[in-house]
Design a protein around this motif. Structure first.
Motif, mmCIF file in Angstrom:
data_model
loop_
_atom_site.group_PDB
_atom_site.id
_atom_site.type_symbol
_atom_site.label_atom_id
_atom_site.label_comp_id
_atom_site.label_asym_id
_atom_site.label_seq_id
_atom_site.Cartn_x
_atom_site.Cartn_y
_atom_site.Cartn_z
ATOM 1 N N ARG A 22 4.754 -4.682 5.361
ATOM 2 C CA ARG A 22 5.734 -4.402 4.316
ATOM 3 C C ARG A 22 5.693 -5.485 3.240
ATOM 4 N NH1 ARG A 22 8.781 -5.952 8.850
ATOM 5 N NH2 ARG A 22 9.985 -7.869 8.573
ATOM 6 N N SER A 23 6.149 -5.116 2.072
ATOM 7 C CA SER A 23 6.271 -6.034 0.955
ATOM 8 C C SER A 23 7.567 -5.704 0.233
ATOM 9 C CB SER A 23 5.084 -5.911 0.000
ATOM 10 O OG SER A 23 5.242 -6.762 -1.121
ATOM 11 N N GLY A 24 8.519 -6.621 0.270
ATOM 12 C CA GLY A 24 9.825 -6.335 -0.297
ATOM 13 C C GLY A 24 10.494 -5.208 0.469
ATOM 14 N N ASN A 25 10.906 -4.178 -0.241
ATOM 15 C CA ASN A 25 11.573 -3.035 0.394
ATOM 16 C C ASN A 25 10.617 -1.896 0.723
ATOM 17 O OD1 ASN A 25 14.134 -4.240 0.269
ATOM 18 N ND2 ASN A 25 14.433 -3.541 -1.855
ATOM 19 N N VAL A 26 9.333 -2.086 0.465
ATOM 20 C CA VAL A 26 8.344 -1.020 0.704
ATOM 21 C C VAL A 26 7.721 -1.220 2.077
ATOM 22 C CG1 VAL A 26 6.261 0.121 -0.115
ATOM 23 C CG2 VAL A 26 7.877 -0.861 -1.767
ATOM 24 N N HIS A 27 7.813 -0.202 2.914
ATOM 25 C CA HIS A 27 7.202 -0.225 4.242
ATOM 26 C C HIS A 27 5.912 0.590 4.194
ATOM 27 C CE1 HIS A 27 10.444 -1.998 6.845
ATOM 28 N NE2 HIS A 27 11.081 -1.832 5.697
ATOM 29 N N TYR A 28 4.808 -0.086 4.424
ATOM 30 C CA TYR A 28 3.505 0.570 4.477
ATOM 31 C C TYR A 28 3.243 0.911 5.947
ATOM 32 C CZ TYR A 28 3.178 -1.445 -0.184
ATOM 33 O OH TYR A 28 3.423 -1.784 -1.497
ATOM 34 N N SER A 29 3.769 2.029 6.364
ATOM 35 C CA SER A 29 3.829 2.330 7.801
ATOM 36 C C SER A 29 2.639 3.127 8.322
ATOM 37 C CB SER A 29 5.118 3.101 8.104
ATOM 38 O OG SER A 29 5.212 4.263 7.313
ATOM 39 N N LEU A 30 1.734 3.560 7.434
ATOM 40 C CA LEU A 30 0.627 4.420 7.863
ATOM 41 C C LEU A 30 -0.691 3.657 7.816
ATOM 42 C CD1 LEU A 30 1.553 7.682 5.895
ATOM 43 C CD2 LEU A 30 2.246 7.015 8.212
ATOM 44 N N LEU A 31 -1.190 3.267 8.957
ATOM 45 C CA LEU A 31 -2.489 2.601 9.023
ATOM 46 C C LEU A 31 -3.597 3.583 8.655
ATOM 47 C CD1 LEU A 31 -4.145 0.052 9.873
ATOM 48 C CD2 LEU A 31 -4.268 1.077 12.161
ATOM 49 N N GLN A 32 -4.465 3.184 7.720
ATOM 50 C CA GLN A 32 -5.569 4.029 7.292
ATOM 51 C C GLN A 32 -6.897 3.603 7.912
ATOM 52 O OE1 GLN A 32 -4.835 6.810 5.146
ATOM 53 N NE2 GLN A 32 -2.838 6.079 5.851
ATOM 54 N N ASP A 33 -7.053 2.306 8.120
ATOM 55 C CA ASP A 33 -8.260 1.787 8.758
ATOM 56 C C ASP A 33 -8.013 0.331 9.103
ATOM 57 O OD1 ASP A 33 -10.775 1.743 9.833
ATOM 58 O OD2 ASP A 33 -11.828 2.314 7.999
ATOM 59 N N GLY A 34 -8.864 -0.223 9.947
ATOM 60 C CA GLY A 34 -8.697 -1.608 10.340
ATOM 61 C C GLY A 34 -9.949 -2.142 10.997
ATOM 62 N N THR A 35 -10.043 -3.461 11.052
ATOM 63 C CA THR A 35 -11.194 -4.092 11.681
ATOM 64 C C THR A 35 -10.809 -5.493 12.136
ATOM 65 O OG1 THR A 35 -13.556 -4.573 11.410
ATOM 66 C CG2 THR A 35 -12.108 -5.134 9.572
ATOM 67 N N ILE A 36 -11.648 -6.082 12.961
ATOM 68 C CA ILE A 36 -11.474 -7.446 13.429
ATOM 69 C C ILE A 36 -12.437 -8.347 12.666
ATOM 70 C CG2 ILE A 36 -11.881 -8.995 15.388
ATOM 71 C CD1 ILE A 36 -9.304 -7.629 15.683
ATOM 72 N N VAL A 37 -11.918 -9.469 12.155
ATOM 73 C CA VAL A 37 -12.755 -10.449 11.475
ATOM 74 C C VAL A 37 -12.474 -11.823 12.070
ATOM 75 C CG1 VAL A 37 -12.759 -9.105 9.331
ATOM 76 C CG2 VAL A 37 -11.080 -10.935 9.641
ATOM 77 N N GLU A 38 -13.400 -12.745 11.840
ATOM 78 C CA GLU A 38 -13.180 -14.136 12.204
ATOM 79 C C GLU A 38 -12.726 -14.902 10.974
ATOM 80 O OE1 GLU A 38 -16.583 -15.829 14.047
ATOM 81 O OE2 GLU A 38 -16.326 -14.738 15.921
#
Length: 214
Positions: free
Chosen positions: A141-157
């Protein structure tokens, strides 16, 4: 093994990862499938399963250690048609296998307006019966906006800059997710999006808290 929904190519997630219970610790195929609700045989396909990659008659079959222990997980029968779990991505660490999902906040139809939440689920690599399956929510989230839907993701070092920013050791693992804000309480993404970064050590600490709370 996979979804039969040709209109939703993202309904199946599959990746290989080590399994300490497999012969020699060889990799197995982890498969997560969103229920398609199409056809009479979909109830035979579990939501999550670990399948053998050993050549022979057991190829791609669900790994079973005994009559009561098999590497699969399913959603309650009376919830499958309504409580759809969407599997976004998956990855493995030295101890666990993770599945990132988007699902309704509540399995109750009366709570439809609660909308959706992104979650990480995990199971121990040494667990052939998925008894260690647990979940925790991902909040972006940022401020009052909730970004609740994950679209993609990955693991990084973490490189030097990220390590300093997140106060983690260099080369510590981070989960980087791309999230969208929802259109009202639906699973449809709005135009706003964000990238959130979660140190894996913080994620594992939250899992530990959830397990103690249970």
């Amino acid at each position: 093994v996979a979804s039969n929904d040709e209109t939703n190519p993202g309904a199946t997630l599959a990746f290989t990862a080590p399994a300490r219970y497999s012969p020699g610790g060889k990799p197995v195929l982890y498969v997560a499938v969103t229920n398609s609700r199409l056809g009479p045989y979909r109830d035979m396909v579990p939501a999550i399963a670990a399948r053998s990659l050993e050549h022979g008659p057991r190829y791609l079959s669900i790994i079973e250690k005994s009559f009561t222990d098999s590497a699969k997980l399913d959603i309650e029968f009376h919830l499958r048609d309504y409580f759809l779990v969407h599997y976004v991505t998956g990855f493995a660490t030295s101890d666990y296998v993770y599945f990132a999902t988007v699902q309704k906040r509540s399995a109750l139809r009366a709570h439809e307006e609660w909308g959706y939440v992104s979650r990480l689920a995990r199971v121990c690599q040494s667990d052939p019966g998925f008894h260690t399956y647990t979940e925790t929510s991902l909040e972006c989230r940022s401020g009052n906006v909730h970004y609740s839907l994950l679209q993609d993701g990955t693991i990084v070092e973490a490189g030097d800059d990220l390590a300093r920013a997140y106060r983690v050791p260099p080369r510590a693992k981070l989960f980087v997710g791309v999230f969208s804000a929802p259109v009202e309480h639906t699973i449809n993404p709005a135009s706003k999006s964000a990238i959130c970064v979660f140190p894996l050590a913080d994620i594992e600490a939250r899992f530990a808290q959830n397990i103690r709370a249970c």
